[in-house]
Motif scaffolding. Structure first.
Motif, short mmCIF file in Angstrom:
data_model
loop_
_atom_site.label_atom_id
_atom_site.label_comp_id
_atom_site.label_asym_id
_atom_site.label_seq_id
_atom_site.Cartn_x
_atom_site.Cartn_y
_atom_site.Cartn_z
N PHE B 79 0.84 -1.20 0.00
CA PHE B 79 0.00 0.00 0.00
C PHE B 79 0.88 1.26 0.00
O PHE B 79 0.72 2.17 -0.83
N GLY B 80 1.85 1.30 0.93
CA GLY B 80 2.74 2.46 1.01
C GLY B 80 3.60 2.61 -0.23
O GLY B 80 3.79 3.71 -0.75
N ALA B 81 4.11 1.47 -0.72
CA ALA B 81 4.99 1.53 -1.90
C ALA B 81 4.20 2.00 -3.12
O ALA B 81 4.65 2.86 -3.87
N MET B 83 1.21 3.66 -3.27
CA MET B 83 0.66 5.02 -3.21
C MET B 83 1.77 6.07 -3.22
O MET B 83 1.56 7.19 -3.64
N GLY B 84 2.96 5.66 -2.74
CA GLY B 84 4.10 6.57 -2.85
C GLY B 84 4.58 6.63 -4.29
O GLY B 84 5.01 7.67 -4.77
N ARG B 85 4.51 5.50 -4.96
CA ARG B 85 5.05 5.40 -6.32
C ARG B 85 4.07 4.66 -7.22
O ARG B 85 4.28 3.48 -7.57
N PRO B 109 -9.82 -3.65 3.70
CA PRO B 109 -9.56 -2.22 3.43
C PRO B 109 -9.00 -1.98 2.02
O PRO B 109 -9.37 -1.01 1.37
N ARG B 113 -10.55 0.22 -1.06
CA ARG B 113 -9.78 1.30 -1.71
C ARG B 113 -9.54 0.98 -3.18
O ARG B 113 -9.19 1.86 -3.96
N LEU B 263 -7.57 3.57 -6.23
CA LEU B 263 -7.32 4.61 -5.23
C LEU B 263 -6.46 5.73 -5.81
O LEU B 263 -6.73 6.91 -5.58
N LEU B 267 -7.43 9.67 -6.15
CA LEU B 267 -6.57 10.70 -5.58
C LEU B 267 -6.23 11.74 -6.64
O LEU B 267 -6.24 12.95 -6.38
N LEU B 270 -9.08 13.96 -7.06
CA LEU B 270 -9.18 14.89 -5.93
C LEU B 270 -8.20 16.06 -6.09
O LEU B 270 -8.54 17.21 -5.81
N ARG B 271 -7.03 15.76 -6.59
CA ARG B 271 -6.03 16.82 -6.78
C ARG B 271 -6.55 17.90 -7.72
O ARG B 271 -6.23 19.07 -7.58
#
Ligand code: TPP
Ligand code: SF4
Ligand code: MG
Lengths: 568, 288
Positions: B79-81, B83-85, B109, B113, B263, B267, B270-271
């Motif tokens: 998830f972190g990897a 959404m970060g990249r 979850p 998403r 997701l 995002l 949203l931006r």
């Protein structure tokens, strides 16, 4: 009578009664005209009702702590009055809401706040009735309040301004009809630099963003939630990501994933969440992944005291995971340091390629204070050393930090939470465990910075608080100094690794007294492990130290030590 | 690991299903990369802890990036990897214990998403690495080292579970057919959204069920697995529901949702709607 340098007003009532906004409004009014202000609040863990109190300390000089006692108590109900009357200073005054009558008399008077507000034309002006009365008690020019109202409300129409003006006048009138005074406040000395009025949690957020934070993942928990809210609102640009996770276990693993993928990543939590993150923090240490974990401490263990302050997570923060590790810790002691500490934590993580804990605490998180406007140009975002070569790279080679490959570029390896060889493949060879353990610990050297406060360093006995106890300890120290007590002062927000030169100095001291808000004396114990003769002065009430208590306890501890030294 | 590494001290047992899954993943990655003309190093394999997770060290040929983390946390790391990249192709490899027991809390979850990662789950119905304890997919009543008198819990139907929580791409695979499995994994990687390829990957040491899966005509054992019928409409949730609740286990693509944004797409959207303030501008809010 000499004029006052400062005063403390406490607003006590029930959650939802506007108690919080009253102290923040007062702080803002005072700061606007050039005073220094610091708020302190503690709420019940419920949304509506329950005893709540907040206070503001207003001073002609920068405020170090919430203070010793209360000069004006605004009590909105009987329980509030009963709870806080003990904290009144000798010449303190109580203003109580006329909905009740205290069963004692003295320096106090009642006011029907809501009725007066209604008469002024708007029930929402009850706060201004209070402010008018306060201004009168401390001899603060009413103009300060009036200017504040015009600045804040004129854009919303003359009617609101008029109602507020009337409310102020009612307050002044009522207070003037009593004979109580608590002494006139010295006029303000307006600082000649730009200022910001900011809360500790927001200062951390801005500091981290100034250092280039990319990814934030967090789970709601008091008192760290405002950082999540701030990030969700602001960390949204291209290449940025802020998100509410499904648990702290998810938060930590997610920021480790983002850090691995080349991003500057952070989470914030409090004790219960921090404990859940233990295994993930160990993973970041083991796999050498930069990331920042903010722990806004509250009372513990378990659910503990969610809305009270304590400094009892230091030991957990040093070794939040199992196995050999020692996590870098920065503990800000003021709102200003929250800003610089937030930035430093991100920089440290990038520099040594591992997890960094920013250890804040409830009293700082909720504190609103006017500080010199944080200087963005003072923050130099650090960028991790990344591998720029072609394939065939050994990411974990050697005994020291080495450039980190970033996915999408050559240098593919396996980031591994199991012990590994130079490529990141799992191994159990003793020689590898020795190499990698040495390597991981050696990187801490990169964070050794000789930045710390020192004063009167020839004295054999020193005072050295940490974190949020800095302010009260500093105030106590200043008073002791004025009384002629010979004490040295040391302070560092760099807790691990401690500045080496500081340690050198501390080791030479006969005794180092450490005021800290926990039972165990955790920082003192950490200092002893570094060969410092440290002794804790502890308190575990859920509240910050009062300077006057620290004056006595430091004096007692210092003279006991001197007696011992003489009798030897 | 491109070549034999003498320091690496883990070995899969002979016949372990995970060999086939590894081969299939190699096929999928190679085809995915050559089709999209992207370098192998733009792929990240996030591995769980178990025999299965060791796959990340055993991939042969050109090397993707890997992350061998902690037990049960593949999805949060991915998830972190991701959404970060969002430019990276992120693949999760994990066992049934890692993904469906200790890590189960993370699956729903990500389904909600619609995180754009592909999960390859190696289901051997047992905890292999810790030597044969029961897992969520171990059948009710089965004797394992931790259920000496028979398992007391009902077994989980993973495909039905994925469907129920809204996973947007669900496939069921079998480790002994690496070519077919490779195609399923590639389809999962192509899918824009949260995809799970749930693979039956037998453990020869603690739960050798090859014979039940494939059947044995000589012994009169009917195979448990069957190919998803050609006429199955993968966009039909009702049909998928029937399929995963059949008496036997279907192999093939079970379900694919259509038109659900991921997701990172949400995002991005949203931006476009929100004004982004610089740190300087944010700071000014507090200045007086
Ligand atoms: C937090 C934690 N708990 C327990 C373990 C021990 N453990 C390692 S692998 C494993 C289960 C593996 O089962 P599965 O995910 O099905 O993988 P398999 O070995 O069958 O491929 C367990 C319980 C661990 N490493 N970490
Ligand atoms: S124990 Fe089972 S799952 Fe593990 S390697 Fe051996 S056969 Fe494979
Ligand atoms: Mg298994």
């Amino acid at each position: 009578m000499a004029k006052r340098q400062d005063f403390v007003v406490r607003f006590a009532g029930e959650g939802g009664q506007g108690v919080v906004t009253a102290s923040e409004a007062l702080a803002r009014i005072a700061a606007d005209v050039g005073y220094h202000a610091l708020t302190f609040s503690t709420f019940p863990s419920q949304i509506l009702g329950g005893p709540t109190w907040t206070q503001a300390r207003i001073s002609t000089t920068p405020v170090l702590s919430p203070g010793d006692s209360v000069d004006v108590l605004v009590a909105l109900n009987e329980e509030a009055y009963e709870t806080h009357k003990e904290d009144l200073s000798e010449d303190g005054v109580v203003i109580y809401d006329s909905s009740f009558t205290p069963n004692s008399s003295g320096r106090m008077f009642g006011m029907p706040f809501d009725d007066l507000a209604k008469q002024a034309g708007d029930i929402r002006t009850a706060n201004m009735v209070m402010m008018g009365a306060l201004a009168n008690l401390v001899g603060m020019p009413v103009k300060f309040l009036q200017d504040f109202i015009v600045n804040r409300y004129l854009s919303r129409g003359q009617a609101i301004v008029d109602a507020n003006m009337k409310a102020i006048a009612f307050g002044v009138e009522r207070a003037a009809s009593t004979t109580f005074q608590i002494g006139e406040l010295e006029p303000p000395i307006k600082p000649n630099y730009k200022q910001a009025m900011i809360r500790g949690n927001d200062a951390i957020s801005i500091g981290a963003l100034a250092a280039g934070l990319d990814v934030y993942v967090g789970y709601p928990i008091s008192p760290a939630t405002p950082i999540l809210i701030y990030m969700e609102r602001n960390l949204i640009g291209s290449g940025k990501f802020a998100y509410q996770s499904s648990s702290e276990i998810e938060s930590i693993a997610a920021i480790v994933g983002a850090g691995y993928a080349g991003k500057k990543a952070m989470t914030a939590t409090a004790g219960p969440g921090f404990t859940l993150m233990g295994e993930g923090i160990g993973l970041a240490w083991m796999a050498e992944i930069p990331c920042v974990i903010v722990n806004v401490q509250r009372g513990g263990p378990a659910t503990g005291l969610p809305t009270k302050t304590e400094q009892s997570d230091l030991m957990t923060a040093l070794t939040p995971a199992h196995g050999d590790q020692l996590i870098p810790i920065i503990a800000p002691g003021t709102v200003e340091e929250c800003y610089y500490g937030g930035a430093l934590a991100i920089n440290w993580a990038e520099r040594y390629q591992g997890p960094v804990v920013l250890l804040s605490e409830h009293s700082l998180a909720e504190r609103v204070q006017n500080i010199p406007k944080p200087d963005l140009s003072q923050i130099v975002p650090e960028v991790r050393a990344t591998y720029q070569g072609t394939n065939g790279y050994q990411r974990y080679d050697g005994y020291e930090l080495s450039p980190m490959p970033v996915p999408g570029k050559p240098g593919a390896y396996v980031a591994n939470g199991s012990e590994h060889d130079a490529m990141g493949d799992t191994t159990h060879l003793p020689s590898r465990h020795i190499q990698m353990t040495t390597r991981r610990f050696s990187k801490l050297k990169l964070l050794e910075e000789n930045v710390y406060e020192r004063e009167n360093t020839d004295a054999p006995i020193a005072v050295m608080p940490w974190g949020g106890s800095k302010g009260p300890a500093m105030e106590a120290y200043e008073r002791l100094k004025a009384q002629g007590t010979n004490l040295a002062w040391y302070y560092s927000m760099r807790i691990n690794p401690l500045p080496p030169k500081l340690l050198e100095e501390l080791r030479k001291k006969e005794l180092v007294l450490v005021p800290e808000l926990n039972y165990l004396g955790q920082f003192a114990s950490f200092l002893r492990s570094h060969g410092v003769n440290a002794q804790a002065i502890t308190q575990y009430t859920g509240l910050p130290f009062r300077p006057k208590d620290l004056v006595n306890r430091i004096k007692d501890a210092a003279s006991a030590a001197s007696r011992k030294a003489v009798s030897v | 690991m491109t070549s034999k590494n003498p320091e690496y001290d883990f070995k899969w047992c002979p016949g372990c299903g995970d060999f086939g899954v590894r081969r299939a993943l190699e096929f999928a990655l190679q085809d995915f990369c050559s089709y999209h003309e992207r370098p192998m190093n733009s792929n990240v394999i996030v591995a769980g802890i178990g025999c299965s997770g060791n796959l990340v060290h055993l991939v042969e040929g050109e090397q993707p990036y890997g992350f061998h983390g902690i037990h049960g946390r593949t999805l949060p790391i991915a998830f972190g990897a991701k959404m970060g990249r969002p430019d990276l192709n992120v693949v999760v490899v994990a066992g049934d214990g890692d993904f469906l027991s200790i890590g189960l809390e993370h699956v729903a979850p990500q389904a909600a998403r619609n995180l754009d990662v592909c999960c390859v789950i190696m289901d051997n119905g047992v905890y292999g690495l810790t030597k044969g304890q029961s897992s969520p997919t171990t059948d009710l009543g089965v004797i394992t080292s931790s259920t000496p008198y028979g398992k007391l819990e009902s077994d989980l139907n993973p495909l039905d579970y994925y469907l129920s929580i809204g996973v947007s791409f669900i496939a069921s695979g079998y480790s002994s057919k690496p070519k077919d499995l490779g195609k399923l994994i590639q389809a999962g990687m192509e899918h824009k959204g949260f995809s799970i390829v749930h693979v039956l990957s037998p453990c020869t040491t603690y739960n050798d069920n090859y014979e039940q899966l494939k059947g044995n005509a000589k012994k009169g054992i009917e195979p448990i697995i069957f190919d998803v019928p050609k006429e199955h409409d993968i966009h039909d949730r009702e049909a998928a529901h029937k399929l995963v609740n059949a008496a036997k286990i279907p192999i093939g693509v079970i379900y694919q949702a259509q038109g659900r944004p991921t997701l990172d797409q949400r995002l991005e959207d949203l931006r476009g709607r929100v004004k982004v303030r610089s740190v300087q501008e944010q700071l000014e809010v507090f200045v007086f």
